[in-house]
Design a protein around this motif. Structure first.
Motif, PDB file in Angstrom:
ATOM      1  N   ASN A   1       3.677 -36.123  21.114  1.00  0.00           N
ATOM      2  CA  ASN A   1       5.069 -36.360  20.745  1.00  0.00           C
ATOM      3  C   ASN A   1       5.144 -37.163  19.446  1.00  0.00           C
ATOM      4  O   ASN A   1       5.044 -38.378  19.444  1.00  0.00           O
ATOM      5  N   GLY A   2       5.317 -36.445  18.316  1.00  0.00           N
ATOM      6  CA  GLY A   2       5.349 -37.117  17.028  1.00  0.00           C
ATOM      7  C   GLY A   2       6.671 -36.936  16.322  1.00  0.00           C
ATOM      8  O   GLY A   2       7.459 -36.050  16.640  1.00  0.00           O
ATOM      9  N   GLY A   3       6.911 -37.797  15.346  1.00  0.00           N
ATOM     10  CA  GLY A   3       8.132 -37.723  14.558  1.00  0.00           C
ATOM     11  C   GLY A   3       8.277 -38.964  13.701  1.00  0.00           C
ATOM     12  O   GLY A   3       7.314 -39.691  13.468  1.00  0.00           O
ATOM     13  N   PHE A   4       9.504 -39.224  13.263  1.00  0.00           N
ATOM     14  CA  PHE A   4       9.790 -40.403  12.439  1.00  0.00           C
ATOM     15  C   PHE A   4       9.660 -41.660  13.296  1.00  0.00           C
ATOM     16  O   PHE A   4      10.185 -41.724  14.407  1.00  0.00           O
ATOM     17  N   VAL A   5       8.931 -42.657  12.785  1.00  0.00           N
ATOM     18  CA  VAL A   5       8.745 -43.901  13.529  1.00  0.00           C
ATOM     19  C   VAL A   5       8.851 -45.119  12.616  1.00  0.00           C
ATOM     20  O   VAL A   5       8.434 -45.082  11.458  1.00  0.00           O
ATOM     21  N   LYS A   6       9.452 -46.178  13.172  1.00  0.00           N
ATOM     22  CA  LYS A   6       9.354 -47.497  12.551  1.00  0.00           C
ATOM     23  C   LYS A   6       8.124 -48.097  13.217  1.00  0.00           C
ATOM     24  O   LYS A   6       8.100 -48.284  14.433  1.00  0.00           O
ATOM     25  N   GLU A   7       7.092 -48.305  12.427  1.00  0.00           N
ATOM     26  CA  GLU A   7       5.823 -48.736  13.007  1.00  0.00           C
ATOM     27  C   GLU A   7       5.801 -50.244  13.224  1.00  0.00           C
ATOM     28  O   GLU A   7       6.306 -51.005  12.408  1.00  0.00           O
ATOM     29  N   ASP A   8       5.202 -50.635  14.345  1.00  0.00           N
ATOM     30  CA  ASP A   8       5.024 -52.043  14.660  1.00  0.00           C
ATOM     31  C   ASP A   8       3.541 -52.248  14.979  1.00  0.00           C
ATOM     32  O   ASP A   8       3.025 -51.674  15.951  1.00  0.00           O
ATOM     33  N   ILE A   9       2.876 -53.037  14.173  1.00  0.00           N
ATOM     34  CA  ILE A   9       1.438 -53.238  14.320  1.00  0.00           C
ATOM     35  C   ILE A   9       1.078 -53.812  15.686  1.00  0.00           C
ATOM     36  O   ILE A   9       0.070 -53.443  16.272  1.00  0.00           O
ATOM     37  N   PHE A  10       1.926 -54.704  16.219  1.00  0.00           N
ATOM     38  CA  PHE A  10       1.570 -55.414  17.439  1.00  0.00           C
ATOM     39  C   PHE A  10       2.017 -54.742  18.736  1.00  0.00           C
ATOM     40  O   PHE A  10       1.504 -55.056  19.796  1.00  0.00           O
ATOM     41  N   THR A  11       2.974 -53.808  18.666  1.00  0.00           N
ATOM     42  CA  THR A  11       3.428 -53.151  19.895  1.00  0.00           C
ATOM     43  C   THR A  11       3.313 -51.631  19.835  1.00  0.00           C
ATOM     44  O   THR A  11       3.415 -50.969  20.861  1.00  0.00           O
ATOM     45  N   GLY A  12       3.116 -51.081  18.653  1.00  0.00           N
ATOM     46  CA  GLY A  12       3.044 -49.631  18.497  1.00  0.00           C
ATOM     47  C   GLY A  12       1.631 -49.097  18.647  1.00  0.00           C
ATOM     48  O   GLY A  12       0.769 -49.717  19.287  1.00  0.00           O
ATOM     49  N   THR A  13       1.398 -47.949  18.048  1.00  0.00           N
ATOM     50  CA  THR A  13       0.115 -47.259  18.168  1.00  0.00           C
ATOM     51  C   THR A  13      -1.065 -48.141  17.758  1.00  0.00           C
ATOM     52  O   THR A  13      -2.108 -48.135  18.420  1.00  0.00           O
ATOM     53  N   TYR A  14      -0.914 -48.910  16.682  1.00  0.00           N
ATOM     54  CA  TYR A  14      -2.037 -49.746  16.223  1.00  0.00           C
ATOM     55  C   TYR A  14      -2.489 -50.747  17.281  1.00  0.00           C
ATOM     56  O   TYR A  14      -3.661 -51.109  17.322  1.00  0.00           O
ATOM     57  N   SER A  15      -1.573 -51.192  18.130  1.00  0.00           N
ATOM     58  CA  SER A  15      -1.943 -52.153  19.172  1.00  0.00           C
ATOM     59  C   SER A  15      -2.966 -51.566  20.142  1.00  0.00           C
ATOM     60  O   SER A  15      -3.714 -52.297  20.775  1.00  0.00           O
ATOM     61  N   LYS A  16      -3.004 -50.242  20.237  1.00  0.00           N
ATOM     62  CA  LYS A  16      -3.955 -49.554  21.128  1.00  0.00           C
ATOM     63  C   LYS A  16      -5.325 -49.381  20.468  1.00  0.00           C
ATOM     64  O   LYS A  16      -6.289 -49.025  21.125  1.00  0.00           O
ATOM     65  N   TYR A  17      -5.383 -49.595  19.144  1.00  0.00           N
ATOM     66  CA  TYR A  17      -6.615 -49.360  18.387  1.00  0.00           C
ATOM     67  C   TYR A  17      -6.963 -50.587  17.548  1.00  0.00           C
ATOM     68  O   TYR A  17      -6.747 -50.608  16.335  1.00  0.00           O
TER      69      TYR A  17
END
Length: 181
Positions: free
Chosen positions: A57-73
């Motif tokens: 499920n992809g699309g336009f996102v406001k990215e958040d380093i600490f709670t978004g996808t990066y937090s998982k990696y």
């Protein structure tokens, strides 16, 4: 006297299966691009996973380093560039972004466009973007033309190789000083 204004471009490699697949083909160190309006990367946007746990499920996102996808990696590697821009160009970029923000449910991830880049054939849909296409589109619509090609053909590596971009950091994303909690 006016102070200098910058927009920040973040290129990342999370190490996911999807990014490893792209990397195998592109041979580029980073395969995701985002645009930020502050050095702390608090106001950052891209096209990517809407839900960190769902790569489909992809699309336009406001990215958040600490709670978004990066937090998982936590071992995400990155390079961060800054581009000097005028206040007027920032205003234009924010107007362009507001269209995306207001209509975010209508935008989809342009997976076919990613394939189009591989054969140097732009695949464009009015409501569909991939990450580097989106960043290039925001810059382009704001009057900043870094390349003589369509945004639908711009790759993250094109940013990495551009002479106008000033590298401010390269390494592990969570070691980047301005974002440390």
């Amino acid at each position: 006297m006016t102070s200098k204004s910058y927009v920040y471009l973040l290129l990342t490699d999370t190490g996911t299966l999807f990014t490893k697949s792209i990397k195998k083909y592109t041979k580029a160190p980073y395969n995701h691009a985002s645009i930020a309006f502050d050095a702390e990367l608090k106001e950052m946007y891209s096209f990517g996973r809407k839900n960190p746990n769902n790569p489909i499920n992809g699309g336009f996102v406001k990215e958040d380093i600490f709670t978004g996808t990066y937090s998982k990696y936590p071992n995400t590697t990155c390079v961060i560039y800054k581009l000097e821009v005028s206040e007027r160009e920032i205003e234009k970029m924010k107007r362009v972004l507001n269209v995306f923000i207001k209509n975010q449910k209508k935008f989809l991830y342009n997976l076919i466009g990613v394939l189009g880049v591989s054969i140097n054939e732009p695949v464009e849909f009015s409501n569909s973007f991939f990450c580097s296409q989106f960043v290039a589109e925001v810059l382009h619509r704001s009057g900043i033309k870094l390349w003589d090609k369509l945004p639908a053909l711009v790759t993250p590596d094109d940013f990495r190789k551009h002479k106008e971009l000033i590298c401010v950091y390269e390494g592990k994303l969570f070691d980047y000083g301005p974002i440390k909690k």
